[in-house]
Design a protein around this motif. Structure first.
Motif, PDB file in Angstrom:
ATOM      1  N   ASN A  87       0.803  -1.116  -0.056  1.00  0.00           N
ATOM      2  CA  ASN A  87      -0.074  -0.014   0.057  1.00  0.00           C
ATOM      3  C   ASN A  87       1.004   1.367   0.090  1.00  0.00           C
ATOM      4  N   PRO A  88       0.672   1.907  -0.939  1.00  0.00           N
ATOM      5  CA  PRO A  88       1.744   3.227  -1.079  1.00  0.00           C
ATOM      6  C   PRO A  88       1.592   4.247   0.129  1.00  0.00           C
ATOM      7  N   ALA A  89       0.570   4.009   1.000  1.00  0.00           N
ATOM      8  CA  ALA A  89       0.488   4.973   1.886  1.00  0.00           C
ATOM      9  C   ALA A  89       1.291   4.616   3.152  1.00  0.00           C
ATOM     10  N   PHE A  90       1.634   3.213   3.295  1.00  0.00           N
ATOM     11  CA  PHE A  90       2.405   2.687   4.347  1.00  0.00           C
ATOM     12  C   PHE A  90       3.930   3.097   4.433  1.00  0.00           C
ATOM     13  N   THR A  91       4.404   3.387   5.419  1.00  0.00           N
ATOM     14  CA  THR A  91       5.905   3.807   5.646  1.00  0.00           C
ATOM     15  C   THR A  91       6.704   2.723   6.409  1.00  0.00           C
ATOM     16  N   ASP A  92       6.321   1.636   6.795  1.00  0.00           N
ATOM     17  CA  ASP A  92       7.078   0.657   7.770  1.00  0.00           C
ATOM     18  C   ASP A  92       7.696   0.019   6.750  1.00  0.00           C
ATOM     19  N   VAL A  93       8.868  -0.463   7.697  1.00  0.00           N
ATOM     20  CA  VAL A  93       9.796  -1.396   6.871  1.00  0.00           C
ATOM     21  C   VAL A  93      10.035  -2.515   8.057  1.00  0.00           C
ATOM     22  N   VAL A  94       9.845  -3.934   7.772  1.00  0.00           N
ATOM     23  CA  VAL A  94       9.798  -4.930   8.482  1.00  0.00           C
ATOM     24  C   VAL A  94      10.803  -6.042   8.128  1.00  0.00           C
ATOM     25  N   SER A  95      11.172  -6.839   9.086  1.00  0.00           N
ATOM     26  CA  SER A  95      12.079  -7.973   9.067  1.00  0.00           C
ATOM     27  C   SER A  95      11.647  -9.139   9.653  1.00  0.00           C
ATOM     28  N   ASP A  96      11.296 -10.129   9.301  1.00  0.00           N
ATOM     29  CA  ASP A  96      11.002 -11.540  10.163  1.00  0.00           C
ATOM     30  C   ASP A  96      12.449 -12.454   9.755  1.00  0.00           C
ATOM     31  N   ASP A  97      12.408 -13.295  10.834  1.00  0.00           N
ATOM     32  CA  ASP A  97      13.298 -14.320  10.119  1.00  0.00           C
ATOM     33  C   ASP A  97      12.999 -15.545  11.175  1.00  0.00           C
ATOM     34  N   ALA A  98      13.668 -16.751  10.919  1.00  0.00           N
ATOM     35  CA  ALA A  98      13.508 -17.982  11.319  1.00  0.00           C
ATOM     36  C   ALA A  98      14.862 -18.768  11.794  1.00  0.00           C
ATOM     37  N   VAL A  99      14.709 -19.778  12.277  1.00  0.00           N
ATOM     38  CA  VAL A  99      16.185 -20.206  12.866  1.00  0.00           C
ATOM     39  C   VAL A  99      15.746 -21.629  12.879  1.00  0.00           C
ATOM     40  N   LEU A 100      16.947 -22.312  12.372  1.00  0.00           N
ATOM     41  CA  LEU A 100      17.040 -23.823  12.520  1.00  0.00           C
ATOM     42  C   LEU A 100      18.071 -24.016  13.449  1.00  0.00           C
ATOM     43  N   LEU A 101      17.855 -24.669  14.335  1.00  0.00           N
ATOM     44  CA  LEU A 101      18.970 -24.845  15.570  1.00  0.00           C
ATOM     45  C   LEU A 101      18.872 -26.159  16.103  1.00  0.00           C
ATOM     46  N   PHE A 102      19.967 -26.724  16.587  1.00  0.00           N
ATOM     47  CA  PHE A 102      20.088 -27.898  17.673  1.00  0.00           C
ATOM     48  C   PHE A 102      19.901 -27.418  18.877  1.00  0.00           C
ATOM     49  N   THR A 103      18.933 -28.211  19.746  1.00  0.00           N
ATOM     50  CA  THR A 103      18.331 -27.598  20.893  1.00  0.00           C
ATOM     51  C   THR A 103      19.327 -27.601  21.783  1.00  0.00           C
ATOM     52  N   GLN A 104      20.506 -28.249  21.613  1.00  0.00           N
ATOM     53  CA  GLN A 104      21.647 -28.702  22.773  1.00  0.00           C
ATOM     54  C   GLN A 104      22.779 -28.210  22.195  1.00  0.00           C
ATOM     55  N   TYR A 105      23.140 -27.310  21.310  1.00  0.00           N
ATOM     56  CA  TYR A 105      24.066 -26.899  20.627  1.00  0.00           C
ATOM     57  C   TYR A 105      25.023 -26.085  21.509  1.00  0.00           C
ATOM     58  N   SER A 106      24.523 -24.978  21.938  1.00  0.00           N
ATOM     59  CA  SER A 106      25.186 -24.099  22.846  1.00  0.00           C
ATOM     60  C   SER A 106      24.638 -24.124  24.362  1.00  0.00           C
ATOM     61  N   THR A 107      24.690 -22.972  25.067  1.00  0.00           N
ATOM     62  CA  THR A 107      24.076 -23.098  26.620  1.00  0.00           C
ATOM     63  C   THR A 107      22.658 -23.744  26.657  1.00  0.00           C
TER      64      THR A 107
END
Length: 339
Positions: A87-107
């Motif tokens: 919509n040309p009236a909108f001024t928002d800029v958005v970012s979404d992301d996802a993650v693939l992780l091993f649940t016991q990789y780090s802390t």
């Protein structure tokens, strides 16, 4: 009743025949208040490593760093997406992301469904694969039929990490500074040495306390800057001797609610060689399988340990719930210590 016999030295059934919390039952409101009483300066410490560390898979060849990505939207990736495309009236800029992780990789936290054992619980003379409190591999902790469907059918219907998350995991914690006494040398810490260190530092552990072991291992990981050297990691810092019966008995008798370290497995892995049939991870077997004690691994304890040493203290308030991810056998965690 799922079992007639329980493993020697276990507490199966002590918290109820259908219990899925184990010694988290000892994190009572009184333990929370004891933890709150340790907050004197209003200072907080983040006890998590960056979740992309240690880097690579030198610590465990089956676990890999997180991979972040995003999805498509209106012919463009949904990152720095300008809503004026919709919509040309909108001024928002958005970012979404996802993650693939091993649940016991780090802390991380280990769920009680992470490590079980072969044990003849029904008395038929055949050992079956079981987890804490007699919950069964298959019906209660479901796994895939083979490698082809490894992404389907994986679900801890019992003892999943969400059970831990629901308790909020808050209360008084105690830090034992192994690095102060052992340096960065790779040493096996048995019961006698652990008690000597506690006595020297006037560390007292009471039932329900969460126990943290600072070894300096996470510092070694940070120094490697995401490029771990497997040989150096294998030869660095103190680890508990899971083959020491006196140490395992102390874990039982102390009444500690959870056991945490800044190293890879809390205990030495591989464990010392021994004769006869045995667990490859004896401390994991004792804690997760027999007693229902969750294990925390690869925590970042350095700044907290330095503060406590400077203040002549060992106790603090710890809040460390895992992700409330139903059916998972482990979880990343961002623990917070308050003093």
């Amino acid at each position: 009743m799922r079992w007639k016999n329980r493993p020697q030295g276990s507490n199966w059934g002590d918290f109820g025949v259908d219990d899925e919390l184990g010694r988290l039952n000892l994190l009572t409101p009184e333990k929370v208040l004891q933890g709150v009483a340790q907050v004197q300066e209003g200072r907080s410490f983040c006890l998590s490593l960056p979740l992309d560390l240690p880097g690579g898979n030198a610590l465990n060849r089956f676990r890999y760093p997180p991979r972040r990505f995003t999805s498509g939207r209106e012919g463009k990736l949904n990152y720095n997406f300008e809503l004026n495309r919709l919509n040309p009236a909108f001024t928002d800029v958005v970012s979404d992301d996802a993650v693939l992780l091993f649940t016991q990789y780090s802390t991380q936290w280990d769920a009680l469904s992470h490590v079980g054992g072969l044990f003849d619980a029904d008395g038929d003379g055949v050992a079956e694969p079981l987890y804490y409190n007699g919950w069964r591999a298959g019906p209660d902790v479901q796994g895939p039929a083979g490698c082809d469907d490894a992404l389907e059918g994986v679900n801890a219907r019992r003892l999943g990490i969400e059970k831990m998350a629901e308790t909020a995991v808050s209360g008084r914690a105690v830090l034992i500074n192994l690095a102060r006494h052992c340096g960065r040398e790779r040493v096996l810490v048995d019961h006698a040495r652990l008690m000597a260190i506690c006595a020297a530092d006037e560390v007292v552990i009471e039932p329900g306390d969460m126990v943290c072991l600072y070894t300096g291992f996470a510092d070694v990981i940070l120094e490697m800057d995401g490029k771990p050297d497997a040989q150096r990691l294998a030869s660095s810092c103190a680890v508990l001797d899971g083959r020491d019966p006196a140490l395992l008995q102390w874990i039982t008798d102390s009444g500690l609610s959870v056991l945490i370290a800044d190293n890879y497995a809390v205990e030495a892995y591989p464990a010392r060689e021994t004769e006869g049939c045995c667990a490859a991870l004896p401390l994991h077997e004792h804690c997760l399988f027999k007693l229902g004690i969750h294990l925390g691994e690869l925590w970042y304890l350095t700044e907290l340990a330095e503060y406590l040493q400077a203040k002549g203290r060992s106790r603090f308030l710890l809040t460390a719930p895992p992700l409330r991810l139903p059916g998972a056998v482990g979880s990343p965690v961002t623990p917070v210590a308050m003093v």
